[in-house]
Write a protein that holds these residues in place. Structure first.
Motif, mmCIF file in Angstrom:
data_model
loop_
_atom_site.group_PDB
_atom_site.id
_atom_site.type_symbol
_atom_site.label_atom_id
_atom_site.label_comp_id
_atom_site.label_asym_id
_atom_site.label_seq_id
_atom_site.Cartn_x
_atom_site.Cartn_y
_atom_site.Cartn_z
ATOM 1 N N GLN A 135 12.309 -26.415 52.344
ATOM 2 C CA GLN A 135 12.708 -26.179 53.727
ATOM 3 C C GLN A 135 11.574 -25.565 54.535
ATOM 4 O O GLN A 135 11.333 -25.942 55.695
ATOM 5 N N ASP A 136 10.844 -24.628 53.928
ATOM 6 C CA ASP A 136 9.700 -24.032 54.623
ATOM 7 C C ASP A 136 8.621 -25.074 54.907
ATOM 8 O O ASP A 136 8.012 -25.078 55.992
ATOM 9 N N ILE A 137 8.391 -25.960 53.953
ATOM 10 C CA ILE A 137 7.386 -27.007 54.157
ATOM 11 C C ILE A 137 7.791 -27.914 55.308
ATOM 12 O O ILE A 137 6.975 -28.265 56.176
ATOM 13 N N GLU A 138 9.073 -28.310 55.340
ATOM 14 C CA GLU A 138 9.546 -29.168 56.428
ATOM 15 C C GLU A 138 9.428 -28.466 57.782
ATOM 16 O O GLU A 138 9.032 -29.076 58.783
ATOM 17 N N ALA A 139 9.763 -27.182 57.820
ATOM 18 C CA ALA A 139 9.653 -26.440 59.085
ATOM 19 C C ALA A 139 8.203 -26.352 59.541
ATOM 20 O O ALA A 139 7.899 -26.515 60.739
ATOM 21 N N LEU A 140 7.281 -26.091 58.598
ATOM 22 C CA LEU A 140 5.874 -26.009 58.966
ATOM 23 C C LEU A 140 5.326 -27.352 59.431
ATOM 24 O O LEU A 140 4.539 -27.422 60.388
ATOM 25 N N GLU A 141 5.745 -28.427 58.774
ATOM 26 C CA GLU A 141 5.307 -29.748 59.216
ATOM 27 C C GLU A 141 5.834 -30.069 60.610
ATOM 28 O O GLU A 141 5.125 -30.646 61.439
ATOM 29 N N GLU A 142 7.088 -29.700 60.886
ATOM 30 C CA GLU A 142 7.644 -29.927 62.217
ATOM 31 C C GLU A 142 6.887 -29.108 63.259
ATOM 32 O O GLU A 142 6.584 -29.600 64.362
ATOM 33 N N SER A 143 6.574 -27.860 62.912
ATOM 34 C CA SER A 143 5.800 -27.029 63.838
ATOM 35 C C SER A 143 4.423 -27.631 64.089
ATOM 36 O O SER A 143 3.923 -27.624 65.221
ATOM 37 N N GLN A 144 3.818 -28.169 63.031
ATOM 38 C CA GLN A 144 2.510 -28.793 63.196
ATOM 39 C C GLN A 144 2.595 -30.002 64.119
ATOM 40 O O GLN A 144 1.740 -30.192 64.991
#
Length: 308
Positions: A135-144
């Motif tokens: 979930q953290d990876i997905e959130a960071l990718e979305e932020s990127q």
């Protein structure tokens, strides 16, 4: 030697057992000097042996309710065979257990000593941590993606704002400009190149799409022409443009489409016709790189405000 001597084998005659006095059977001789019958027997040992105590173990036949089959003793060889088989099985199980434990311990000593319920809890914790990390990876990718999109949007907005500011600077006369256009020369008597005819020429050029203009006098003095520029005839001749005095002949440098600008000047009854009619002359010259380098001071607005 008599027959009686040979039977005893001692060489001496065996005296016959003395007759006990009459009396009750089994009672000792009442005479005080009578010998002990046991001492008179030559076969009796010198000292009596101590009696050996034996445990009173009842035989299977004497136990109450015991059957004939149960009372039968088990052979010793059969008991030894069963015990050997049990020992072999136990040794095999022990060896298997040791091998499994050694393999498990060599793989992970900590997990080998952990209980099954603890292992289940550890596995559940690891699964939960993996889900949180994903979930953290997905959130960071979305932020990127958003940052990249926002950066591209900001970059595009900045480029658009810069372009718009450049355009407004050129129109306001605060920035120099260069581009294709015309260099228009006005010469003739003062009446032919009056402020009214020069203003008409400027209006015709604006209507034809002029983007930047400036006017220069005979002495090289130049004035940037913007929306608020005014033209007035000088008291002793010449022109006064935005407060600065110019003398003829005059040259107007204009940036725009050369063909359109030329057509606008040459329309029937237009600027060229009126100047020539008054005795003057208008000479347009095409150029691929007309420079409008004269700047105008920024205008400070006192009343106008942008609509929010």
């Amino acid at each position: 030697m008599s027959e009686e001597h040979r039977e005893t084998g001692t060489g001496w005659p065996q005296p016959a057992e003395p007759a006990r006095p009459s009396g009750p059977a089994g009672e000792p001789d009442p005479r005080p000097d009578a010998p002990d019958p046991d001492e008179l027997s030559p076969l009796a040992p010198a000292e009596p042996a101590e009696p050996v105590e034996q445990e009173d173990v009842p035989s299977p036949a004497e136990e109450p309710g015991a059957s004939a089959a149960e009372a039968k003793p088990v052979p010793v060889s059969r008991r030894l065979t069963s015990a050997g088989a049990m020992i072999a099985v136990l040794l095999a199980l022990l060896g298997f257990t040791l091998v499994v434990q050694l393999k498990t311990t060599s793989a992970d000593p900590t997990l080998a000593a952990t209980r099954e319920e603890d292992l289940v809890r550890i596995s559940s914790d690891l699964d939960s941590r993996e889900r949180r990390l994903r979930q953290d990876i997905e959130a960071l990718e979305e932020s990127q993606r958003q940052l990249r999109s926002g950066e591209q949007g900001r970059q595009a907005a900045l480029e658009e704002a810069t372009r718009r500011a450049d355009e407004l600077g050129i129109l306001a006369g605060t920035l120099p400009a260069v581009g294709p256009g015309l260099s228009v020369r006005f010469e003739g008597p003062e009446k032919a190149i009056s402020s009214a005819r020069i203003l008409d020429a400027v209006q015709e050029l604006r209507g034809a799409g002029a983007e930047a203009m400036q006017i220069a006098g005979a002495d090289g003095t130049a004035v940037r022409i913007i929306a608020s520029t005014y033209f007035v005839d000088g008291p002793s001749g010449g022109l006064v443009v935005d407060g600065r005095r110019l003398t003829g002949p005059y040259v107007i440098s204009v940036i725009g489409d050369p063909a359109t600008l030329r057509t606008a000047l040459n329309i029937p009854g237009g600027v060229v016709a009126s100047v020539e009619e008054a005795g003057g002359n208008v000479t347009p010259v095409d150029s691929e790189a007309v420079e409008v380098s004269q700047l105008h001071a920024p205008i400070k607005l006192e009343h106008a405000r942008p609509v929010s």
